[in-house]
Design a protein around this motif. Structure first.
Motif, PDB file in Angstrom:
ATOM      1  N   LYS A   1       0.833  -1.209   0.000  1.00  0.00           N
ATOM      2  CA  LYS A   1       0.000   0.000   0.000  1.00  0.00           C
ATOM      3  C   LYS A   1       0.868   1.259   0.000  1.00  0.00           C
ATOM      4  N   LEU A   2       1.935   1.227   0.781  1.00  0.00           N
ATOM      5  CA  LEU A   2       2.840   2.372   0.880  1.00  0.00           C
ATOM      6  C   LEU A   2       3.451   2.707  -0.479  1.00  0.00           C
ATOM      7  N   TYR A   3       3.885   1.678  -1.185  1.00  0.00           N
ATOM      8  CA  TYR A   3       4.494   1.895  -2.498  1.00  0.00           C
ATOM      9  C   TYR A   3       3.445   2.291  -3.540  1.00  0.00           C
ATOM     10  N   LEU A   4       2.238   1.739  -3.445  1.00  0.00           N
ATOM     11  CA  LEU A   4       1.179   2.128  -4.384  1.00  0.00           C
ATOM     12  C   LEU A   4       0.768   3.584  -4.174  1.00  0.00           C
ATOM     13  N   MET A   5       0.750   4.028  -2.932  1.00  0.00           N
ATOM     14  CA  MET A   5       0.440   5.435  -2.656  1.00  0.00           C
ATOM     15  C   MET A   5       1.509   6.341  -3.250  1.00  0.00           C
ATOM     16  N   HIS A   6       2.735   5.870  -3.219  1.00  0.00           N
ATOM     17  CA  HIS A   6       3.810   6.645  -3.832  1.00  0.00           C
ATOM     18  C   HIS A   6       3.629   6.734  -5.351  1.00  0.00           C
ATOM     19  N   VAL A   7       3.162   5.657  -5.960  1.00  0.00           N
ATOM     20  CA  VAL A   7       2.851   5.686  -7.397  1.00  0.00           C
ATOM     21  C   VAL A   7       1.802   6.754  -7.690  1.00  0.00           C
ATOM     22  N   LEU A   8       0.807   6.853  -6.822  1.00  0.00           N
ATOM     23  CA  LEU A   8      -0.261   7.850  -7.013  1.00  0.00           C
ATOM     24  C   LEU A   8       0.295   9.268  -6.937  1.00  0.00           C
ATOM     25  N   THR A   9       1.159   9.529  -5.981  1.00  0.00           N
ATOM     26  CA  THR A   9       1.744  10.875  -5.880  1.00  0.00           C
ATOM     27  C   THR A   9       2.666  11.159  -7.066  1.00  0.00           C
ATOM     28  N   CYS A  10       3.333  10.126  -7.591  1.00  0.00           N
ATOM     29  CA  CYS A  10       4.156  10.301  -8.794  1.00  0.00           C
ATOM     30  C   CYS A  10       3.291  10.624 -10.001  1.00  0.00           C
ATOM     31  N   LEU A  11       2.097  10.038 -10.060  1.00  0.00           N
ATOM     32  CA  LEU A  11       1.181  10.348 -11.152  1.00  0.00           C
ATOM     33  C   LEU A  11       0.817  11.829 -11.149  1.00  0.00           C
ATOM     34  N   LEU A  12       0.620  12.386  -9.970  1.00  0.00           N
ATOM     35  CA  LEU A  12       0.357  13.823  -9.866  1.00  0.00           C
ATOM     36  C   LEU A  12       1.542  14.623 -10.391  1.00  0.00           C
ATOM     37  N   MET A  13       2.763  14.209 -10.040  1.00  0.00           N
ATOM     38  CA  MET A  13       3.948  14.912 -10.526  1.00  0.00           C
ATOM     39  C   MET A  13       4.079  14.812 -12.045  1.00  0.00           C
ATOM     40  N   ILE A  14       3.695  13.671 -12.611  1.00  0.00           N
ATOM     41  CA  ILE A  14       3.734  13.512 -14.070  1.00  0.00           C
ATOM     42  C   ILE A  14       2.789  14.500 -14.735  1.00  0.00           C
ATOM     43  N   MET A  15       1.580  14.626 -14.199  1.00  0.00           N
ATOM     44  CA  MET A  15       0.606  15.544 -14.791  1.00  0.00           C
ATOM     45  C   MET A  15       1.053  16.991 -14.625  1.00  0.00           C
ATOM     46  N   MET A  16       1.595  17.324 -13.458  1.00  0.00           N
ATOM     47  CA  MET A  16       2.085  18.684 -13.261  1.00  0.00           C
ATOM     48  C   MET A  16       3.252  18.975 -14.204  1.00  0.00           C
ATOM     49  N   SER A  17       4.138  18.001 -14.370  1.00  0.00           N
ATOM     50  CA  SER A  17       5.284  18.174 -15.264  1.00  0.00           C
ATOM     51  C   SER A  17       4.834  18.357 -16.705  1.00  0.00           C
ATOM     52  N   SER A  18       3.793  17.631 -17.103  1.00  0.00           N
ATOM     53  CA  SER A  18       3.301  17.766 -18.476  1.00  0.00           C
ATOM     54  C   SER A  18       2.765  19.172 -18.726  1.00  0.00           C
ATOM     55  N   VAL A  19       2.082  19.742 -17.748  1.00  0.00           N
ATOM     56  CA  VAL A  19       1.572  21.105 -17.892  1.00  0.00           C
ATOM     57  C   VAL A  19       2.728  22.086 -18.079  1.00  0.00           C
ATOM     58  N   ILE A  20       3.738  21.979 -17.240  1.00  0.00           N
ATOM     59  CA  ILE A  20       4.880  22.899 -17.312  1.00  0.00           C
ATOM     60  C   ILE A  20       5.635  22.721 -18.627  1.00  0.00           C
ATOM     61  N   CYS A  21       5.880  21.471 -19.034  1.00  0.00           N
ATOM     62  CA  CYS A  21       6.633  21.215 -20.268  1.00  0.00           C
ATOM     63  C   CYS A  21       5.900  21.714 -21.505  1.00  0.00           C
ATOM     64  N   PHE A  22       4.569  21.688 -21.495  1.00  0.00           N
ATOM     65  CA  PHE A  22       3.808  22.157 -22.647  1.00  0.00           C
ATOM     66  C   PHE A  22       3.847  23.677 -22.777  1.00  0.00           C
ATOM     67  N   PHE A  23       4.114  24.368 -21.666  1.00  0.00           N
ATOM     68  CA  PHE A  23       4.127  25.830 -21.699  1.00  0.00           C
ATOM     69  C   PHE A  23       5.542  26.407 -21.766  1.00  0.00           C
ATOM     70  N   VAL A  24       6.526  25.690 -21.245  1.00  0.00           N
ATOM     71  CA  VAL A  24       7.896  26.215 -21.159  1.00  0.00           C
ATOM     72  C   VAL A  24       8.761  25.544 -22.222  1.00  0.00           C
ATOM     73  N   PRO A  25       9.308  26.295 -23.180  1.00  0.00           N
ATOM     74  CA  PRO A  25      10.048  25.695 -24.293  1.00  0.00           C
ATOM     75  C   PRO A  25      11.500  25.333 -23.977  1.00  0.00           C
ATOM     76  N   VAL A  26      12.079  25.906 -22.935  1.00  0.00           N
ATOM     77  CA  VAL A  26      13.500  25.680 -22.622  1.00  0.00           C
ATOM     78  C   VAL A  26      13.609  24.565 -21.582  1.00  0.00           C
ATOM     79  N   SER A  27      14.355  23.513 -21.918  1.00  0.00           N
ATOM     80  CA  SER A  27      14.414  22.322 -21.065  1.00  0.00           C
ATOM     81  C   SER A  27      14.939  22.619 -19.666  1.00  0.00           C
ATOM     82  N   VAL A  28      16.030  23.382 -19.579  1.00  0.00           N
ATOM     83  CA  VAL A  28      16.632  23.676 -18.275  1.00  0.00           C
ATOM     84  C   VAL A  28      15.660  24.468 -17.404  1.00  0.00           C
ATOM     85  N   VAL A  29      14.997  25.431 -18.012  1.00  0.00           N
ATOM     86  CA  VAL A  29      14.021  26.240 -17.273  1.00  0.00           C
ATOM     87  C   VAL A  29      12.849  25.372 -16.819  1.00  0.00           C
ATOM     88  N   ALA A  30      12.384  24.499 -17.712  1.00  0.00           N
ATOM     89  CA  ALA A  30      11.272  23.611 -17.369  1.00  0.00           C
ATOM     90  C   ALA A  30      11.633  22.715 -16.191  1.00  0.00           C
TER      91      ALA A  30
END
Length: 255
Positions: free
Chosen positions: A162-191
């Motif tokens: 359960k502990l590791y599955l909960m961590h997967v869920l929080t990583c999913l949130l980070m993936i979605m947040m990262s996708s939003v930032i990457c779609f708006f920010v064109p420079v990799s280092v800045v993103a």
């Protein structure tokens, strides 16, 4: 869709930097496990107690620090490489000529990122469990965070899953947040810097948003007998908001 997924996987895993990154992570993981085994004691975040280590609880304390490395460093690197570099460089235009709808490309890229996270999390789980069985005393019970009554062998293993599955869920949130930032920010280092710093800024505004880069203590509260119900409001709400923004941006962006 299977062909699209296989193509995305090959593009991620065949890069030389991935081998270097995986090797570095395994080295850090090995050093941290060796340190825990040598000390024989696991310390909870923020000085909230400690526990003698054995085969059932080593994987809990390994995840405590490795979760931050996965979410704050590993995941942003892969996200920037998979989303920001390809989309803003123009090379993704050729990929978009394939006969798939935009939402299919979007979903496959995010699924491939989730697969990367799963490889690191499952690898951490397996290595820590094997290390615990080989190098630490064997126990038939374990005491959970904020409890005094021990639980049995199978309950402890279920808790670890359960502990590791909960961590997967929080990583999913980070993936979605990262996708939003990457779609708006064109420079990799800045993103990358924004993805790394944004969760810290959000956690200053509201401590519940620490789930974006260092969720271990909150997840322990969620799984404790007292629970932490507000966690679900923040993580599910954040997932819906970031998913909506990411999807709309992907549908409307000029490639």
């Amino acid at each position: 869709m299977i062909g699209l997924w296989m193509s995305e996987r090959e593009r991620i895993w065949k890069k030389k930097r991935v081998l270097i990154l995986c090797s570095a992570y395994l080295l850090i993981l090995a050093i941290y496990i060796a340190k825990l085994i040598y000390s024989g004691v696991g310390l909870y975040d923020y000085g909230e107690g400690k526990a003698a280590l054995h085969n059932l609880n080593l994987s809990w304390f390994v995840l405590q620090d490795m979760s931050f490395i996965i979410q704050a460093i590993i995941l942003p690197i892969f996200a920037v490489s998979t989303l920001c570099d390809e989309i803003h460089s123009g090379c993704y235009r050729l990929y978009m000529l394939r006969p798939f709808r935009r939402y299919q490309h979007w979903s496959i890229k995010l699924i491939a990122l989730l697969e990367v996270v799963l490889v690191f999390i499952i690898g951490t789980y397996v290595i820590s469990m094997i290390s615990g069985w080989i190098f630490l005393p064997h126990s038939q019970s374990a005491i959970l965070y904020h409890t005094t009554e021990p639980i049995g062998f199978w309950e402890a293993n279920l808790y670890t899953i359960k502990l590791y599955l909960m961590h997967v869920l929080t990583c999913l949130l980070m993936i979605m947040m990262s996708s939003v930032i990457c779609f708006f920010v064109p420079v990799s280092v800045v993103a990358f810097m924004i993805i790394f710093c944004f969760p810290f800024l959000m956690s200053v505004i509201n401590s519940e948003f620490i789930i974006m880069n260092n969720p271990f203590s909150i997840v322990l509260d969620v799984l404790s007998p007292t629970g932490h119900s507000i966690f679900w409001v923040y993580i599910l709400g954040s997932l819906m908001v970031t998913s909506f923004i990411s999807f709309v941006r992907w549908k409307t962006k000029s490639i």
